[in-house]
Design an enzyme around this catalytic site. Structure first.
Site, short mmCIF file in Angstrom:
data_model
loop_
_atom_site.label_atom_id
_atom_site.label_comp_id
_atom_site.label_asym_id
_atom_site.label_seq_id
_atom_site.Cartn_x
_atom_site.Cartn_y
_atom_site.Cartn_z
N HIS A 30 -53.17 25.76 -2.15
CA HIS A 30 -52.40 24.64 -1.62
C HIS A 30 -53.11 24.03 -0.42
O HIS A 30 -52.88 24.44 0.72
CB HIS A 30 -51.01 25.13 -1.20
CG HIS A 30 -50.23 25.74 -2.32
ND1 HIS A 30 -50.48 27.00 -2.80
CD2 HIS A 30 -49.19 25.26 -3.06
CE1 HIS A 30 -49.64 27.27 -3.79
NE2 HIS A 30 -48.84 26.25 -3.98
N HIS A 70 -47.04 28.93 1.35
CA HIS A 70 -48.06 28.47 0.41
C HIS A 70 -49.25 27.86 1.17
O HIS A 70 -50.34 27.82 0.65
CB HIS A 70 -47.48 27.45 -0.57
CG HIS A 70 -46.76 26.33 0.10
ND1 HIS A 70 -45.42 26.41 0.43
CD2 HIS A 70 -47.16 25.13 0.53
CE1 HIS A 70 -45.05 25.28 1.02
NE2 HIS A 70 -46.08 24.49 1.09
N GLY A 158 -39.31 22.16 1.89
CA GLY A 158 -38.71 23.18 1.05
C GLY A 158 -37.93 24.19 1.87
O GLY A 158 -36.80 24.57 1.53
N ASN A 187 -43.53 15.50 5.98
CA ASN A 187 -44.51 14.67 5.26
C ASN A 187 -43.92 13.93 4.08
O ASN A 187 -44.64 13.26 3.33
CB ASN A 187 -45.71 15.52 4.84
CG ASN A 187 -45.31 16.66 3.90
OD1 ASN A 187 -44.29 16.58 3.22
ND2 ASN A 187 -46.11 17.70 3.85
N HIS A 261 -50.59 18.97 -2.93
CA HIS A 261 -49.72 20.10 -2.54
C HIS A 261 -50.24 21.43 -3.05
O HIS A 261 -50.47 22.35 -2.27
CB HIS A 261 -48.29 19.88 -3.04
CG HIS A 261 -47.45 21.10 -2.88
ND1 HIS A 261 -46.83 21.43 -1.69
CD2 HIS A 261 -47.16 22.12 -3.74
CE1 HIS A 261 -46.21 22.58 -1.83
NE2 HIS A 261 -46.39 23.02 -3.07
N ARG A 353 -17.38 54.53 2.99
CA ARG A 353 -17.59 53.50 4.03
C ARG A 353 -17.06 53.99 5.38
O ARG A 353 -17.62 53.70 6.43
CB ARG A 353 -16.94 52.17 3.64
CG ARG A 353 -15.45 52.22 3.49
CD ARG A 353 -14.88 50.87 3.04
NE ARG A 353 -13.49 50.99 2.65
CZ ARG A 353 -12.50 50.22 3.12
NH1 ARG A 353 -12.76 49.27 3.98
NH2 ARG A 353 -11.27 50.40 2.70
N SER A 380 -14.02 45.86 6.89
CA SER A 380 -14.17 46.43 5.54
C SER A 380 -15.44 47.24 5.40
O SER A 380 -15.48 48.23 4.68
CB SER A 380 -14.18 45.31 4.50
OG SER A 380 -12.96 44.59 4.52
N GLU A 407 -24.69 36.02 4.16
CA GLU A 407 -25.34 37.26 3.71
C GLU A 407 -26.86 37.13 3.70
O GLU A 407 -27.58 38.04 4.12
CB GLU A 407 -24.85 37.64 2.30
CG GLU A 407 -23.36 37.93 2.21
CD GLU A 407 -22.51 36.66 2.10
OE1 GLU A 407 -23.07 35.56 1.96
OE2 GLU A 407 -21.27 36.78 2.14
N PHE A 433 -22.31 41.30 -3.11
CA PHE A 433 -23.00 40.18 -2.48
C PHE A 433 -24.44 40.49 -2.13
O PHE A 433 -25.13 39.66 -1.52
CB PHE A 433 -22.18 39.64 -1.30
CG PHE A 433 -20.85 39.10 -1.75
CD1 PHE A 433 -20.79 38.18 -2.79
CD2 PHE A 433 -19.66 39.53 -1.19
CE1 PHE A 433 -19.58 37.70 -3.26
CE2 PHE A 433 -18.43 39.05 -1.65
CZ PHE A 433 -18.39 38.13 -2.69
N HIS A 457 -17.65 48.90 -1.03
CA HIS A 457 -16.87 48.42 -2.18
C HIS A 457 -17.80 48.40 -3.40
O HIS A 457 -18.02 47.37 -4.01
CB HIS A 457 -16.24 47.06 -1.88
CG HIS A 457 -15.27 47.09 -0.72
ND1 HIS A 457 -15.65 47.43 0.56
CD2 HIS A 457 -13.95 46.82 -0.66
CE1 HIS A 457 -14.60 47.38 1.37
NE2 HIS A 457 -13.55 47.02 0.66
N HIS A 469 -15.79 40.49 -7.61
CA HIS A 469 -16.06 41.32 -6.43
C HIS A 469 -16.46 42.76 -6.79
O HIS A 469 -16.73 43.55 -5.90
CB HIS A 469 -14.82 41.35 -5.52
CG HIS A 469 -14.66 40.08 -4.72
ND1 HIS A 469 -14.60 38.84 -5.31
CD2 HIS A 469 -14.58 39.85 -3.38
CE1 HIS A 469 -14.47 37.91 -4.36
NE2 HIS A 469 -14.45 38.50 -3.20
#
Lengths: 665, 665
Positions: A30, A70, A158, A187, A261, A353, A380, A407, A433, A457, A469
């Site tokens: 690149h 890149h 990006g 650019n 690019h 937990r 939690s 997250e 998640f 969980h 979930h």
């Protein structure tokens, strides 16, 4: 010292020449970004960045993150020209070839001076947020004599368009990380063409809306760049410097287009660029005068480094500082020993937990490096302890971060903190998640960053929240990730043992998969092999229960299903069928054991049965084609946990008959 | 009709009562959001939303998306009260119990009127963007007589804080989706506490920066809500309506705090709320007068639906419209038949990403439902054809979307388009970036949305970009996801066959994992079982090459490794060792075959060898504990592809000796 374009322009053009020549030689890469940002990077390294090429590990160096990874040749050129030992010119000649540290994208494990691995867009900037947090925290702890540096980022469109950008800059704005400065390569070009193909956003206004200072500059005017960088340093908010640039600047026929690019310019255009840049040197040769100017840039930081070393040597905090930077790996076992003894003496049935929270108490008390947090699930995930006060824009000494519903941003920030040094970050969310931050987990593993993910969980045991979930495939899919240890402990003691392992493997991040629901304590004084000094999880799996009768069945289970496996073994033995129970809290560690240990646990002459409330694919590694795999290969459902376990067949009543049938075959 | 609070307040309080009572009965759930947004939702349903409870499948209905899916009781209450056949009051009584369609989070496959499955934060809004795109596209195709509806969203702070929000609203702003209206439950509360714990963002300014219209209202003042919704409808930009609300409004001691967010209020507070709301009815009872008012709301849409039906019946576009909405599943095979015959007649060695483009030509020509796109990798993913012009804010008839660098936003938008109906979306990125949109892929699968993911550069064959860009664990980790078919074709013909399967399984989304590098054509006229009418990929795996000698080895391979397996078989047979080659383009379809088919391909009396340039875990399902698994269980590296394949042992020279050794054991 005034800005002297006659000195700076050849220095910047050296970056352009190396970049286009290396890409051309590799026939891959690149050139557009390095050529476009060469002028900005030259001012940054020459006038602003605090660094010493002879001491790339200097704790108080500025961090420089090439988020637009890149454009790696920009970084390799800068490191080489300013005088780092590597990359050598031969390394650059071998850009993108097997064995060269000049990989397609910058890899922190291949080159000093590469602060983090970038390429997955948006994450470099998001990791820089973590580095800037680490700096402010250590500054609050040790003062500006020892900790006083900036984090600089070069990011492209990006990086700014990715969702993680929103999370990262929101967190940075909220914590008012004034020593974070992002140089945006503005650019107007992406791979598909001009940015107006896909976006109509006012980026400056968006950054301002999240509490950032924004300043513009002409990215090809040295004076203007210098002015903008000074303004950014002077403002006490995080700064976005919008650098108006021309992608591929210097390539007369292709500059300003997406053609520069991600492809070599081609021999003809490289020759034309040489003429345009007035660059006579052969490929991979830098005229002496220019190299001398670059080396003087590199030398600028030596005295600053030496002065810092004097301050450290004379500081009463020296030992504490050095211990802080050394990390936690060696000190974790000691921090937990008393806790584990107490657990053995006084068994309790709690969710893992909760067991994690119990382990975090002594850990956060003993280890100041630990900085916790959660993506808005503190109560939690059970991630906060009495020893971790909130970190805020007014008090960076705090050790608990309310990451918000971010997250991915949390995970990337933790990577940045771990890579910065002096911090051992852990953070929580629901295991499901992990999907939201998966690529950042991968970057923890690839970068060898010891981040600990507290993922609670961890199955249908989550209950009523239902299939969106309830993790099903997450456990095994995380185990597939190289250099990541997935721990799924079954009780309070295994949880403490897994925490100890997670913090001791300094080159390997960890997932702690923890239950919502209460689990009986299976380990402790009743365990024939009990010893508070022996971490049985360290080999990944171990025989928790040896069959009293002739062994015909071996039950393999993890986490919340270990007690179920034990109940199945109990029922089988009542029927005269001998059964072992093997607890497997970490498949990756088990896979690393020698053949004799593995075959002792997984004998050929017994029916091998895996029990885990997740996808079965993968368990055949341990049970073979003739084993039995109890799992869930569909999505979950919404109901109380006990109803779900019954519905999905996770009861001894449902499993034992299947084992009896399999034995008959 | 003027706004009459005396009529509306009891209607809104009915939502509050049902929500707090259902959560209390389940002893689990989220009363805060339904109680906080009850007034807004009442105005929306009573005065603005175009819907007919007796015709939940009405194509021209407004779409209503509860992006804050944890507030599911709001939706269940609205559907029940306005007169949908389900949920019944018994369903609501059984909120969050096994078998009730009133799941913890709304599931589109359990209840009509639930337009999409929500709960994973941010994605409801992002799917709504896709629905709004679908509406504008079909409007451009069929005119406002047949297609003229809005997409409404209720979103909370969590939805707005997630990274995907940035991608979604950026896309919506760029495409100027003026018929998308987001009602933001602006209550300043998240799970961990007040929003100022984790964010300092000016959300209104951020939305304006991305081209949105923003209007505020007091979310508990019916007149003001009505005004704001009218303003939103009148503006031709997408609108954010900031509804200033009190979470848990009506619970006198807990409202306005995070205590109402995710826990039952408790019997005492429920009783106090009854008094505050002046609500005398027993749990799960709605006074007749209030129910009558709600049913009149539900009846409002009947005439609009009937008028639309008259317009459709009289339209010359009726057949075309009905065909469009019917989908592509039945028509895909015919669209590809000529193409497959031509491939067989004229074999070519191309990358499967190129083969995919070749298949997309006739597909996009024949099937107007297909709308393609890429997350800024159009030229690499080969997703654009001559039949797909760009979709822009000025021309929604276009069938190609430049999604920008927004993988997650793209995937969620595609889910929305597929769920809307009339569109068959496909979109491209690199396989590695499945990590960025993984939870949206999961939602495709969970929601049974037939989205096709074109995931190119599917292994170390990507080459120089290095480990951040080289998938290793992605293939197997996607196979772990229930109801997702992962296709990895080996040549042009398998690619066409896999496209046909991907578009024919209307309840199952698909991943097409495609090579960057050229692959020889293995199928065609030379194939003994060749027939253009027989899709050999349909059974997931098939014997591509039968051993000429007594079979001792079966080589299992996918995609780019099938040709390598063939070369290994060739070498083995030269050595007198009989070897089959089984091509396995889709493990999920193979797993669904009967035992006799599976055991015929995977005999017990042969050495089973898997060859795939990805993680090995999982392949033991097919090879057993005594098989041989050729794969990559570390990260890749940066180098030309051929060098990498050699380095990682993917050559016949490296593999055949391992097979010979294994046969000796």
């Amino acid at each position: 010292m005034s800005i002297d374009p006659d000195r700076l322009q050849p220095m910047a053009n050296a970056i352009r020449a190396l970049s286009m020549d290396a890409v051309q030689a590799a026939n891959s890469g690149h050139p557009g970004m390095p050529m476009g940002m060469a002028d900005v990077a030259t001012i940054l390294f020459d006038r602003h960045l605090k660094f010493d090429p002879s001491r790339p590990d200097w704790d108080d160096r500025d961090r420089f993150v090439l988020s637009a990874g890149h454009g790696s040749m920009l970084l390799y050129a800068l490191l080489h020209l300013s005088g780092y030992a590597r990359p050598t010119m031969d390394d650059i000649r071998n850009f993108r070839q097997l064995g060269s540290p000049c990989a397609g994208h910058p890899e922190n494990f291949l080159l000093e001076g590469v602060e983090c691995t970038t390429g997955p867009l948006g994450q470099g900037l998001a990791m820089a947020v973590g580095m800037a947090i680490a700096e402010r925290h250590l500054n609050a702890e040790f003062g500006r004599d020892l900790v006083d540096h900036r984090t600089w980022v070069i990011a492209g469109d990006g990086c700014l368009m990715e969702g993680v950008n929103h999370e990262a800059i929101g967190l940075a704005g909220h914590l008012n990380l004034g020593r974070l400065i992002v140089l945006w390569d503005d650019n107007s070009i992406t791979i598909d063409g001009t940015t107006d193909l896909s976006t109509s956003e006012n980026i400056r206004a968006r950054y301002e809306a999240t509490g950032w200072h924004v300043v513009n500059c002409d990215g090809h005017d040295f004076d203007d760049i210098h002015r903008a960088l000074k303004e950014a340093k002077e403002d006490d908010r995080p700064s976005l410097v919008a650098c108006n640039t021309i992608i591929g600047k210097g390539a007369p026929n292709k500059q300003g287009t997406s053609a520069t690019h991600g492809s070599p310019l081609g021999a003809e255009e490289v020759a034309a660029a040489r003429r345009m840049l007035d660059w006579d040197a052969k490929p991979f040769e830098i005229p002496n005068a220019i190299l001398t100017d670059w080396r003087s840039t590199g030398d600028r930081g030596r005295s600053a480094q030496a002065e810092w070393q004097v301050r450290l040597d004379g500081s009463e905090d020296r030992d504490a500082f050095e211990q802080r930077m050394e990390g936690v790996a060696e000190h974790t076992a000691a921090a937990l020993q008393g806790h584990i003894r107490a657990l053995a003496a006084d068994p309790s049935k709690v969710a893992t937990r909760k067991a994690s929270e119990m382990a975090l108490g002594p850990l956060t008390e003993a280890l100041p490096q630990l900085i916790g947090g959660s993506a808005d699930l503190t109560g939690s995930n059970n991630t906060k302890t009495a020893f971790t006060e909130p970190m805020t824009a007014d008090d960076y000494a705090g050790r608990y971060i309310y990451y918000g519903i971010r997250e991915f941003g949390m995970a990337a920030a933790m990577n940045g903190m771990a890579l910065h040094g002096g911090i051992a970050p852990y953070g929580g969310t629901f295991l499901i998640f992990s999907d939201y931050c998966r690529n950042a987990i991968r970057l923890s593993a690839l970068q060898k960053a010891n981040v600990v993910y507290v993922m609670t969980h961890d199955s249908i045991g989550l209950g009523e929240d239902g299939p969106t979930h309830q993790p099903v495939e997450q456990l095994m899919s995380l185990r597939l990730m190289p250099n990541l240890n997935v721990y799924r402990p079954c009780d309070t003691i295994e949880t403490a043992e897994c925490w100890q392992l997670a913090l001791s493997t300094s080159d390997t991040p960890a997932i702690l998969a923890l239950s919502r629901q209460g689990l009986p304590q299976l380990r402790g004084d009743g365990d024939a092999e009990w010893s508070a000094d022996k971490n049985r999880c360290a080999r990944g799996a171990y025989r928790l229960r040896a069959s009293a009768l002739a062994r015909r069945v071996v039950l393999l289970a993890t986490g919340s299903e270990v007690a179920l496996a034990d109940a199945c073994a109990e029922a089988l033995e009542k029927d005269g069928i001998g059964a072992d129970v093997v607890s497997m809290p970490c498949l990756e560690l088990f896979d690393a054991q020698d053949e004799s240990y593995r075959s002792d646990l997984l004998p050929r002459d017994a029916l091998l049965v895996s029990i885990e409330a997740g996808a079965t694919l993968g368990w055949e590694r341990y049970t073979g084609r003739d084993g039995l795999n109890i799992g869930i290969d569909s999505y979950g459902a919404s109901a109380p946990a006990a109803d779900l376990f019954a519905h999905f067949g996770f009861t001894a009543e449902a499993i034992v008959p299947q084992i009896r049938d399999a034995l008959k075959d």
